[in-house]
Structure formats: structure tokens, C-alpha cells
Design an enzyme around this catalytic site. Structure first.
Site, mmCIF file in Angstrom:
data_model
loop_
_atom_site.group_PDB
_atom_site.id
_atom_site.type_symbol
_atom_site.label_atom_id
_atom_site.label_comp_id
_atom_site.label_asym_id
_atom_site.label_seq_id
_atom_site.Cartn_x
_atom_site.Cartn_y
_atom_site.Cartn_z
ATOM 1 N N PHE A 1 -14.625 -7.309 -30.089
ATOM 2 C CA PHE A 1 -15.807 -7.140 -30.933
ATOM 3 C C PHE A 1 -16.974 -6.755 -30.040
ATOM 4 O O PHE A 1 -17.382 -7.518 -29.174
ATOM 5 C CB PHE A 1 -16.155 -8.409 -31.724
ATOM 6 C CG PHE A 1 -17.348 -8.190 -32.620
ATOM 7 C CD1 PHE A 1 -17.197 -7.662 -33.891
ATOM 8 C CD2 PHE A 1 -18.636 -8.453 -32.171
ATOM 9 C CE1 PHE A 1 -18.302 -7.403 -34.708
ATOM 10 C CE2 PHE A 1 -19.751 -8.198 -32.973
ATOM 11 C CZ PHE A 1 -19.578 -7.676 -34.243
ATOM 12 N N ASP B 1 -18.872 -7.263 -21.257
ATOM 13 C CA ASP B 1 -19.715 -7.566 -22.414
ATOM 14 C C ASP B 1 -19.846 -9.087 -22.481
ATOM 15 O O ASP B 1 -18.967 -9.780 -22.977
ATOM 16 C CB ASP B 1 -19.086 -6.997 -23.697
ATOM 17 C CG ASP B 1 -19.922 -7.332 -24.940
ATOM 18 O OD1 ASP B 1 -20.822 -8.188 -24.846
ATOM 19 O OD2 ASP B 1 -19.651 -6.746 -26.007
ATOM 20 N N LYS C 1 -27.872 -11.444 -27.551
ATOM 21 C CA LYS C 1 -27.920 -12.730 -28.244
ATOM 22 C C LYS C 1 -28.916 -13.734 -27.643
ATOM 23 O O LYS C 1 -30.090 -13.663 -27.925
ATOM 24 C CB LYS C 1 -26.514 -13.321 -28.340
ATOM 25 C CG LYS C 1 -25.618 -12.481 -29.273
ATOM 26 C CD LYS C 1 -24.466 -13.240 -29.870
ATOM 27 C CE LYS C 1 -23.880 -12.510 -31.062
ATOM 28 N NZ LYS C 1 -22.748 -11.630 -30.766
HETATM 29 C C1 LIG Z 1 -22.511 -10.223 -31.158
HETATM 30 C C2 LIG Z 1 -21.799 -9.373 -30.188
HETATM 31 C C3 LIG Z 1 -22.106 -8.008 -30.054
HETATM 32 C C4 LIG Z 1 -23.090 -7.304 -30.948
HETATM 33 O O1 LIG Z 1 -24.379 -7.809 -30.872
HETATM 34 P P1 LIG Z 1 -25.425 -7.503 -32.065
HETATM 35 O O2 LIG Z 1 -26.719 -8.027 -31.550
HETATM 36 O O3 LIG Z 1 -24.918 -8.221 -33.267
HETATM 37 O O4 LIG Z 1 -25.439 -6.030 -32.269
HETATM 38 C C5 LIG Z 1 -21.437 -7.293 -29.077
HETATM 39 N N1 LIG Z 1 -20.522 -7.879 -28.277
HETATM 40 C C6 LIG Z 1 -20.210 -9.171 -28.376
HETATM 41 C C7 LIG Z 1 -19.203 -9.775 -27.445
HETATM 42 C C8 LIG Z 1 -20.816 -9.977 -29.357
HETATM 43 O O5 LIG Z 1 -20.467 -11.257 -29.468
#
Ligand SMILES: *Cc1c(COP(=O)(O)O)cnc(C)c1O
Length: 420
Positions: free
Chosen positions: A140, A225, A254
Site C-alpha cells: 500500500f 516507504d 503521516k
Molecule cells: C498511508 C500510507 C501511504 C499514503 O499516505 P497518504 O497520506 O494517505 O496519501 C503510503 N504508504 C504507506 C506505507 C502508508 O501507510
């Protein structure tokens, strides 16, 4: 208006792109939130880790007020004082030469993809338009059209094509499959050190290290990420540290915004970051002073209060308590720091069924994938608060013990509550 009215109002006027639990939150403080009827809940979701330091963390709220009363937006047409300091502090945290500030996590992932592709063409010498990026099953990385092109979740993709080409998907945790997927046109491997939305999946030991070695050997960029795993969630500032791995690019978002504003960043060394020249990339709100002021306080809090240590210590404690819980429902518990997944037996219900029961008992958490409950309270939680939450898990997922005389004599109240 009561909860029911507000839910109806939302359902009437808001697009239905989420399926929230039936609770309408109107205030928050630390690990606690309150609904419009004044019922209190422990927040064990922390807004998918965006609230790593709790609701309205006093330090961060104070910094936000200060910045709000000073300067909020300049656009990148001009420099700002807080922007300068934040870039330096993030660069030091990530041990990278440079950072690029954006707003949402998805935007930062897009930034990393663009950086890797342009680096591929200009530095590695990949033929224009041929760059490939390796990603993982169950990933994700956000919701933009390009990112969903390689999403691990069919629901995120269906109906949104045509998709962006240039991504190769391999099984998560399978180093041999990654090596086999690398071609001369591979520019990057993008990895979540632990799959978050994918069900709190921890890769086999040595996997991140193997990726690092492969990337170095084949001149491929390793992109970590750490949007969900980063800033202390797994018990270290970066989850990559668990394997002593230094990726070529870090992505944070986040919790960098302290639970107040969206702010995200990509960090990398100059040979990668230099591919961005004026006019090649940006965002009006990217690196806005309001968000920068807040993010600076987040970094100060991480340096000074070390919530990552609390995460490591209480995470290990929570894992142990959950694993030793007598339960006919729990099939597996896994986690690192305060990032924990509980798999529940499909015969007993879905994870969402149990989240509804937990809500009823005064605890908020969320299913990730059909059978997994994600447990991710703020890293600033105390042991007493954590125990309160775990007691509720025990109540909902545990097997009730029958009444025992000896337990009653030892602790009458406890024995009675257990048996009831
Ligand atoms: C939440 C998340 C995203 C996306 O972040 P948004 O601020 O919702 O666009 C990307 N990668 C990971 C691992 C995430 O948990």
C-alpha cells in the site's frame, strides 16, 4: 444532533469511499477520544499512525499555535525560516544530503517514483521511457492513479484504469524473486519494511538486508516507504534500522504532521536529488511554514522524549500479553514495537466484527485485510492505559475462565469479573 443524526448527515452528503465504524468523535486528548454523547474510547488506531504522539499532544499543539500566529504559507516562490531548519533537521535524521517536502504520503511516493525514474535516465543510463520499478504483493503506497497502478489491493484498482506502466510486482519477503525480476532497466525497488495496510506482515529476517545488497550490486535504488512504520512506530525511528539497513531514499508522512497537518518528505543523497531542477516538480502547499513548524516539534520530541523507546518496550509487553491470552478466536499475533496485527479465526467472525465489539467496549481499532485487527495505539501511551486496552481485548477475544474458589479468595473482584 446525536451520533445517529451525524452519521446520517455524513452518509447523505459525503461520498461513500470509507466505511467507518458507528462512532462520531468530537474531541481527543492523548490516547483518549470522546464521542458526541460523551462516551470515552481508547484510540488504538491512531489514525493509521498519523497520531503517533497522541491527540493534541501538548508540545506539538503549542508549536502549532506559535507557528499559526507567526507565518503559515509562503509558497515555494520564496524561502521561509522554518522550512530551512526543517530540511536540515530531516536531512540529519535520515542521514541524507537533501529532502523534498510535499503534503500527503501519496505525493511523497509519487515524488520518489519520479526521482527514481529521472535518476534512471540521467544517471544510470536507462533508455527513456523504459524504467522499471519493483514493488511487492500486498503493498500500500497511496491512492493516486499511478500508485494504484501497482496496488496490492484489487478494490483500489477496479474501474480506475488505464494504469501507469513500469511496475513489476513480486511476492513480499521473497528475495530470490526480487533478484530474478531485476533487469538492466530496473531503477528502484520500493518497499514497506513491514506491510501496514497489507495486514501487518513482517518480512523474514534478513530480507531488507538482502534487498539492500541487491540494490547496491545492480545499481538500483532502494526506496523505503516508512510512512507508517517510521518515526518510532516499530520501536526505532526507522523500521529499516531493525536490520541495520540504509536505503537510498526514505519516505515519511503521516506522523510527521504531529496529528495536525499533512506533511510528507522524501530524503536522498545529492546524486539522486539533483535530478529535480527548478520547474520539474512541486506543490503549492509543499513545505508550508505551518506544517514545517509542527514537523520541527515532532522531530524535537523524537530526539528528547524518545517515544520510540516506549514503543519498543510496551510493544514487546503487548505482544507477550496478546500471545499468552487464552482465546479460541486469536490465530496469530505478530508485531514490532507498537505495530501489531492479530489474526482472528474466520469461523468466529471477521476482524471488522471484532472491531465493532471492541468499539462497544470503549476501544477503537480497525481491521486491515479481512481477518486481521491492527493494534497501533499512540506511542506515548502509558503502561496503565495499554493494560486497560489489553483488558478489553481479553474481554472480547479471550476465553472466559470459569469461576474458581481459589482465585476468588485471592482477589474476589477480579475472579467475579472474569467469570461474569
Ligand atoms: C498511508 C500510507 C501511504 C499514503 O499516505 P497518504 O497520506 O494517505 O496519501 C503510503 N504508504 C504507506 C506505507 C502508508 O501507510
Amino acid at each position: 444532533m446525536d451520533s445517529k443524526d451525524l452519521i446520517n448527515l455524513t452518509e447523505h452528503y459525503s461520498a461513500n469511499n470509507y466505511a467507518p465504524l458507528d462512532v462520531v468523535i468530537s474531541s481527543g486528548n492523548g490516547v483518549w477520544v470522546e464521542d458526541v454523547e460523551g462516551r470515552r474510547y481508547l484510540d488504538f488506531l491512531s489514525s493509521y499512525s498519523a497520531l503517533n504522539f497522541g491527540h493534541r499532544n501538548p508540545r506539538i499543539t503549542r508549536a502549532a499555535h506559535r507557528q499559526l500566529d507567526t507565518l503559515t504559507l509562503t509558497s515555494r516562490a520564496f524561502y521561509s525560516d522554518v522550512g530551512a531548519h526543517l530540511c536540515k533537521e530531516l536531512s540529519e535524521l535520515c542521514k541524507k544530503d537533501k529532502v523534498l517536502l510535499m503534503n500527503s504520503g501519496a505525493e511523497a511516493v509519487e515524488t520518489a517514483i519520479k526521482a527514481a525514474r529521472k535518476w534512471g535516465y540521467e544517471v544510470k543510463g536507462v533508455p527513456e521511457g523504459k524504467a522499471e520499478i519493483i514493488v511487492f504483493d500486498g503493498n500500500f503506497h497511496g491512492r493516486t492513479t499511478t500508485i494504484i497502478s501497482f496496488s496490492g489491493s484489487p478494490l483500489s484498482k477496479k474501474g480506475f484504469g488505464p494504469f501507469t506502466p513500469g511496475f513489476v510486482t513480486v511476492p513480499f519477503g521473497d528475495a530470490a524473486a526480487v533478484e530474478a525480476a531485476i533487469t538492466p532497466n530496473t531503477v528502484a525497488i520500493s518497499v514497506e519494511p513491514i506491510l501496514g495496510e497489507g495486514g501487518v506482515i513482517i518480512p523474514p529476517d534478513g530480507f531488507l538486508k538482502a534487498l539492500r545488497e541487491m540494490c547496491t550490486k545492480h545499481n538500483v535504488l532502494m526506496i523505503a516507504d516508512e510512512i507508517q512504520t517510521g518515526l518510532g512506530r516499530t520501536g526505532k525511528v526507522f523500521a529499516c534500522e531493525h536490520e541495520g539497513v540504509d536505503p537510498d531514499m526514505y519516505i515519511l508522512a503521516k506522523s510527521l504532521g504531529g496529528g495536525i497537518v499533512p506533511i510528507s518528505m522524501v530524503a536522498a543523497n545529492t546524486p539522486i536529488m539533483k535530478v529535480f531542477e527548478p520547474g520539474t516538480h512541486g506543490s503549492t502547499f509543499g513545505g508550508n511554514p505551518f506544517a514545517c513548524g509542527i514537523a520541527r516539534e515532532v522531530l524535537a520530541l523524537i530526539r528528547e522524549e524518545r517515544p520510540q523507546d516506549n514503543s519498543a518496550e510496551l510493544g514487546a509487553y503487548a505482544l507477550e500479553r496478546l500471545r499468552s491470552m487464552k482465546s479460541k478466536v486469536i490465530k496469530e499475533v505478530r508485531g514490532r514495537g507498537l505495530m501489531i496485527g492479530i489474526d482472528v479465526d474466520p469461523a468466529a467472525g471477521t476482524a471488522k466484527d471484532f472491531c465493532k465489539k471492541l468499539l462497544h467496549e470503549g476501544l477503537l481499532c480497525k481491521d486491515t485485510r479481512v481477518q486481521t485487527i491492527r493494534v497501533a495505539p499512540p506511542l506515548t501511551i502509558t503502561k496503565a492505559e495499554l493494560d486497560k486496552g489489553l483488558d478489553l481485548f481479553e474481554k472480547v477475544l479471550g476465553t472466559k475462565e470459569s469461576f474458581s474458589i481459589s482465585a476468588f479468595l485471592k482477589n474476589p473482584l477480579k475472579a467475579l469479573t472474569k467469570a461474569l
